[in-house]
Design an enzyme around this catalytic site. Structure first.
Site, PDB file in Angstrom:
ATOM      1  N   ARG A 235       0.849  -1.192   0.000  1.00  0.00           N
ATOM      2  CA  ARG A 235       0.000   0.000   0.000  1.00  0.00           C
ATOM      3  C   ARG A 235       0.886   1.245   0.000  1.00  0.00           C
ATOM      4  O   ARG A 235       1.873   1.308   0.742  1.00  0.00           O
ATOM      5  CB  ARG A 235      -0.916   0.033   1.232  1.00  0.00           C
ATOM      6  CG  ARG A 235      -2.098  -0.919   1.168  1.00  0.00           C
ATOM      7  CD  ARG A 235      -3.144  -0.496   0.122  1.00  0.00           C
ATOM      8  NE  ARG A 235      -4.275  -1.408   0.050  1.00  0.00           N
ATOM      9  CZ  ARG A 235      -4.394  -2.436  -0.785  1.00  0.00           C
ATOM     10  NH1 ARG A 235      -3.443  -2.709  -1.660  1.00  0.00           N
ATOM     11  NH2 ARG A 235      -5.479  -3.189  -0.777  1.00  0.00           N
ATOM     12  N   GLU A 264      -2.630   7.952  -5.248  1.00  0.00           N
ATOM     13  CA  GLU A 264      -2.784   7.239  -6.518  1.00  0.00           C
ATOM     14  C   GLU A 264      -3.921   7.898  -7.286  1.00  0.00           C
ATOM     15  O   GLU A 264      -5.007   8.037  -6.727  1.00  0.00           O
ATOM     16  CB  GLU A 264      -3.111   5.763  -6.278  1.00  0.00           C
ATOM     17  CG  GLU A 264      -1.931   4.967  -5.757  1.00  0.00           C
ATOM     18  CD  GLU A 264      -2.267   3.524  -5.446  1.00  0.00           C
ATOM     19  OE1 GLU A 264      -3.356   3.056  -5.839  1.00  0.00           O
ATOM     20  OE2 GLU A 264      -1.452   2.858  -4.801  1.00  0.00           O
ATOM     21  N   HIS A 283      -0.811   0.312  -9.628  1.00  0.00           N
ATOM     22  CA  HIS A 283      -1.589  -0.532  -8.713  1.00  0.00           C
ATOM     23  C   HIS A 283      -2.313  -1.631  -9.493  1.00  0.00           C
ATOM     24  O   HIS A 283      -3.526  -1.823  -9.361  1.00  0.00           O
ATOM     25  CB  HIS A 283      -2.583   0.288  -7.886  1.00  0.00           C
ATOM     26  CG  HIS A 283      -3.035  -0.447  -6.648  1.00  0.00           C
ATOM     27  ND1 HIS A 283      -3.429   0.194  -5.499  1.00  0.00           N
ATOM     28  CD2 HIS A 283      -3.163  -1.777  -6.385  1.00  0.00           C
ATOM     29  CE1 HIS A 283      -3.782  -0.698  -4.581  1.00  0.00           C
ATOM     30  NE2 HIS A 283      -3.625  -1.912  -5.098  1.00  0.00           N
TER      31      HIS A 283
HETATM   32  N1  LIG Z   1      -0.743  -4.148  -5.179  1.00  0.00           N
HETATM   33  C1  LIG Z   1      -1.793  -4.962  -5.187  1.00  0.00           C
HETATM   34  O1  LIG Z   1      -2.482  -5.079  -6.200  1.00  0.00           O
HETATM   35  C2  LIG Z   1      -2.122  -5.763  -3.946  1.00  0.00           C
HETATM   36  C3  LIG Z   1      -2.960  -6.876  -4.072  1.00  0.00           C
HETATM   37  C4  LIG Z   1      -3.234  -7.665  -2.942  1.00  0.00           C
HETATM   38  C5  LIG Z   1      -2.683  -7.294  -1.704  1.00  0.00           C
HETATM   39  N2  LIG Z   1      -1.897  -6.180  -1.631  1.00  0.00           N
HETATM   40  C6  LIG Z   1      -1.314  -5.787  -0.337  1.00  0.00           C
HETATM   41  O2  LIG Z   1      -0.412  -6.788   0.090  1.00  0.00           O
HETATM   42  C7  LIG Z   1      -0.494  -6.854   1.517  1.00  0.00           C
HETATM   43  C8  LIG Z   1      -0.004  -8.207   1.997  1.00  0.00           C
HETATM   44  O3  LIG Z   1      -0.926  -9.187   1.554  1.00  0.00           O
HETATM   45  P1  LIG Z   1      -0.895 -10.674   2.116  1.00  0.00           P
HETATM   46  O4  LIG Z   1      -1.982 -11.380   1.388  1.00  0.00           O
HETATM   47  O5  LIG Z   1       0.474 -11.224   2.097  1.00  0.00           O
HETATM   48  O6  LIG Z   1      -1.344 -10.424   3.628  1.00  0.00           O
HETATM   49  P2  LIG Z   1      -1.177 -11.402   4.871  1.00  0.00           P
HETATM   50  O7  LIG Z   1      -2.208 -10.989   5.861  1.00  0.00           O
HETATM   51  O8  LIG Z   1      -1.096 -12.824   4.443  1.00  0.00           O
HETATM   52  O9  LIG Z   1       0.281 -11.005   5.439  1.00  0.00           O
HETATM   53  C9  LIG Z   1       0.547  -9.797   6.078  1.00  0.00           C
HETATM   54  C10 LIG Z   1       1.628 -10.086   7.097  1.00  0.00           C
HETATM   55  O10 LIG Z   1       2.048  -8.838   7.652  1.00  0.00           O
HETATM   56  C11 LIG Z   1       2.354  -9.062   9.018  1.00  0.00           C
HETATM   57  N3  LIG Z   1       2.333  -7.773   9.682  1.00  0.00           N
HETATM   58  C12 LIG Z   1       1.266  -6.988   9.945  1.00  0.00           C
HETATM   59  N4  LIG Z   1       1.672  -5.826  10.496  1.00  0.00           N
HETATM   60  C13 LIG Z   1       3.032  -5.883  10.570  1.00  0.00           C
HETATM   61  C14 LIG Z   1       4.029  -4.993  11.030  1.00  0.00           C
HETATM   62  N5  LIG Z   1       3.712  -3.806  11.554  1.00  0.00           N
HETATM   63  N6  LIG Z   1       5.321  -5.372  10.949  1.00  0.00           N
HETATM   64  C15 LIG Z   1       5.645  -6.603  10.466  1.00  0.00           C
HETATM   65  N7  LIG Z   1       4.746  -7.491  10.010  1.00  0.00           N
HETATM   66  C16 LIG Z   1       3.453  -7.132  10.059  1.00  0.00           C
HETATM   67  C17 LIG Z   1       1.305 -10.050   9.492  1.00  0.00           C
HETATM   68  O11 LIG Z   1       1.740 -10.749  10.646  1.00  0.00           O
HETATM   69  C18 LIG Z   1       1.152 -10.954   8.268  1.00  0.00           C
HETATM   70  O12 LIG Z   1       1.979 -12.108   8.362  1.00  0.00           O
HETATM   71  C19 LIG Z   1      -1.986  -6.586   1.795  1.00  0.00           C
HETATM   72  O13 LIG Z   1      -2.164  -6.059   3.088  1.00  0.00           O
HETATM   73  C20 LIG Z   1      -2.383  -5.608   0.734  1.00  0.00           C
HETATM   74  O14 LIG Z   1      -2.296  -4.297   1.233  1.00  0.00           O
HETATM   75  C21 LIG Z   1      -1.616  -5.420  -2.719  1.00  0.00           C
END
Ligand SMILES: NC(=O)c1ccc[n+]([C@@H]2O[C@H](COP(=O)([O-])OP(=O)(O)OC[C@H]3O[C@@H](n4cnc5c(N)ncnc54)[C@H](O)[C@@H]3O)[C@@H](O)[C@H]2O)c1
Length: 333
Positions: A235, A264, A283
């Site tokens: 994000r 964005e 994005h």
């Molecule tokens: N660019 C895109 O099109 C797109 C698409 C899907 C997801 N995303 C982003 O990718 C991110 C990750 O997705 P995911 O499916 O792997 O999520 P997920 O929930 O599987 O993993 C997120 C991880 O972050 C960890 N975490 C949370 N806060 C933290 C912090 N302050 N410090 C360290 N670790 C922390 C959690 O413990 C978890 O393991 C989503 O939150 C979303 O914002 C972007």
């Protein structure tokens, strides 16, 4: 074929057709109505005879929900439900569902793409060729990735998927994740600062929350190696843009690959747009033929589940299920 009795209002989509979801809904005897503009007043009008609402980015406000007396469920295409007034939906007994995992490979591929583009100098070489040159005068030689360290901030599903890809390329992978959960082959470290100091590429995979807003600012960028890259497919607001620009200008880091920015889109004249050391995509990391088809299928299936009396796979407001007044005849999964 059964009579079409149920109507599903689709507030908006971010892809060219709704054929996939129309087919899933039709098989369950439901008709899809696509809102022309997604504006709140229009949605409130169209919600009047909707049995369900499917939504992508349009605002599903309390007014829209209150104008939908037949509506039993609001399904989000995607993970975040911040465009839906979930609290009001819950009060009104509507099940809110989402689709949490549909684009893991796409986002992991996109993060890897950023790393490869920076390592192989894709932007300066390609831009020189587009301008009529042949790229041989572009300074630098690229970076050998084998043996370098990829540092993950967030080792959830996408971080883990990127780890596997990076290992296949001979990168060592270290990660910091709040959970501390082990993942085979990944060296889990105990602080963000450790990742920043050791990694040759730092890739962000944490959700945006109050705690992670500007997780990467001037202080964190100063901890990175001057040869390191920052990759953000999570994000935009995780990174302080101004601090990133300053760090790039000062040579504190070597480059960045950003699928997400804040805001964005970036303003047309934003300096991040014009750099050979910053790879930008709009994005679109989530987007592919496969991920969009999966997203549409699963979001529509969540709607069908509720319309047919089942609890969908991913319910955002489970409290709606425990209230007899709200449960409205749903059977457990
Ligand atoms: N660019 C895109 O099109 C797109 C698409 C899907 C997801 N995303 C982003 O990718 C991110 C990750 O997705 P995911 O499916 O792997 O999520 P997920 O929930 O599987 O993993 C997120 C991880 O972050 C960890 N975490 C949370 N806060 C933290 C912090 N302050 N410090 C360290 N670790 C922390 C959690 O413990 C978890 O393991 C989503 O939150 C979303 O914002 C972007």
């Amino acid at each position: 074929m059964s009579d079409v009795r149920m109507r599903v209002l689709v507030t908006d989509v971010a892809w060219p057709t709704v054929d996939v979801e129309r087919e899933v809904l039709a098989a369950a005897g439901a008709e899809l109505v696509l809102a022309p503009s997604g504006e709140p007043a229009e949605l409130a009008r169209l919600a009047g005879d909707a049995d369900a609402i499917l939504t992508c980015f349009a605002k599903v406000t309390a007014e829209v929900l209150e104008a939908a007396p037949r509506c039993r469920t609001v399904a989000r295409y995607g993970v975040g439900v911040d465009n839906i007034d979930v609290a009001r939906a819950t009060e009104l007994g509507m099940v809110v569902s989402n689709v949490p995992v549909y684009c893991v490979d796409e986002v992991a591929d996109s993060a890897l793409l950023g790393i490869l583009a920076l390592a192989r100098r894709l932007l300066p070489l390609n831009r020189d060729i587009v301008r009529g040159g042949w790229g041989r005068d572009v300074p630098g030689a690229g970076t050998r990735l084998r043996g370098k360290v990829l540092g993950l901030v967030g080792l959830g599903v996408i971080g883990s998927a990127l780890a596997a890809r990076a290992q296949a390329l001979g990168l060592e992978v270290i990660a910091y994740d709040l959970s501390g959960r082990p993942v085979p082959g990944v060296r889990v470290v105990s602080s963000l600062d450790h990742v920043l100091a050791e990694a040759d590429a730092v890739s962000l995979h944490v959700p945006l929350t109050a705690a992670t807003h500007h997780l990467i600012g001037a202080e964190q960028l100063r901890l990175m190696k001057p040869t390191a890259w920052l990759v953000n497919t999570a994000r935009g607001p995780l990174v302080d843009n101004e601090a990133l620009l300053a760090a790039l200008d000062a040579g504190e880091i070597a480059g960045a690959a950003l699928d997400v920015t804040d805001p964005e889109p970036l303003p047309a004249d934003h300096p991040l747009r014009r750099r050979d050391d910053v790879v930008l995509t709009p994005h679109t990391a989530f987007s592919s033929d496969g991920s969009l088809a999966e997203l549409a299928t699963r979001a529509a299936a969540n709607v069908v589940d509720v319309l047919q009396g089942r609890v969908p796979a991913t319910v955002v407001n489970p409290q709606v299920l425990t209230s007899p007044a709200l449960r409205r005849g749903l059977e457990p999964r």
